[in-house]
Scaffold this motif. Structure first.
Motif, PDB file in Angstrom:
ATOM      1  N   SER A  98      43.457  32.269  35.419  1.00  0.00           N
ATOM      2  CA  SER A  98      42.253  32.590  34.648  1.00  0.00           C
ATOM      3  C   SER A  98      41.756  31.347  33.935  1.00  0.00           C
ATOM      4  N   HIS A 103      41.865  36.406  28.015  1.00  0.00           N
ATOM      5  CA  HIS A 103      40.903  37.322  28.645  1.00  0.00           C
ATOM      6  C   HIS A 103      41.596  38.043  29.801  1.00  0.00           C
ATOM      7  N   GLU A 106      39.962  38.900  33.240  1.00  0.00           N
ATOM      8  CA  GLU A 106      39.333  37.844  34.038  1.00  0.00           C
ATOM      9  C   GLU A 106      40.312  37.132  34.961  1.00  0.00           C
ATOM     10  N   HIS A 108      42.427  36.317  38.262  1.00  0.00           N
ATOM     11  CA  HIS A 108      42.080  36.392  39.664  1.00  0.00           C
ATOM     12  C   HIS A 108      43.164  35.722  40.494  1.00  0.00           C
TER      13      HIS A 108
END
Length: 120
Positions: A98, A103, A106, A108
């Protein structure tokens, strides 16, 4: 980002495991990294994260005080030291990248996970 987690296995309650996640890409040192897990029949949940520098970390309440996340940017690797394991920690564990360690939504590039099974 290409992530591969390893280090899972079968352990008795109270035992320890250390997971590793290697990034074969070229941007590891610029990314925050996180660990997530998915238990059978449940949704994936956040476990821990670490900033790109390693100076900041974040933990789920369920693992705080038992798990420790760390990273070695020279080896493109993030670790999850898991102590005092409980049967409810049984899950497939994944690492992800991220832009920001805090976060949680967010992350991935979830890599192939590694199975952790804790017996009672």
């Amino acid at each position: 980002v290409q992530l591969q987690a390893s280090g899972g296995g079968l352990v008795q309650a109270g035992g320890s495991l250390k997971l590793s996640c290697v990034d074969s890409g070229r941007t590891f040192a610029r990314n925050a990294m996180g660990w997530f897990r998915r238990a059978l029949g449940k949704e994936r949940e956040f476990v821990a994260s670490i900033s790109w520098s390693g100076f900041s970390t974040l933990y789920a309440d369920s693992v705080k005080g038992r798990f420790a996340i760390s990273r070695d940017n020279g080896k493109n690797t993030v670790y999850l030291q898991m102590n005092n394991l409980r049967p409810e920690d049984t899950a497939v564990y994944y690492c992800a990248a991220s832009q920001s360690y805090s976060h949680k939504n967010e992350y991935h590039s979830f890599g192939q996970g590694t199975q952790v099974t804790v017996s009672s």
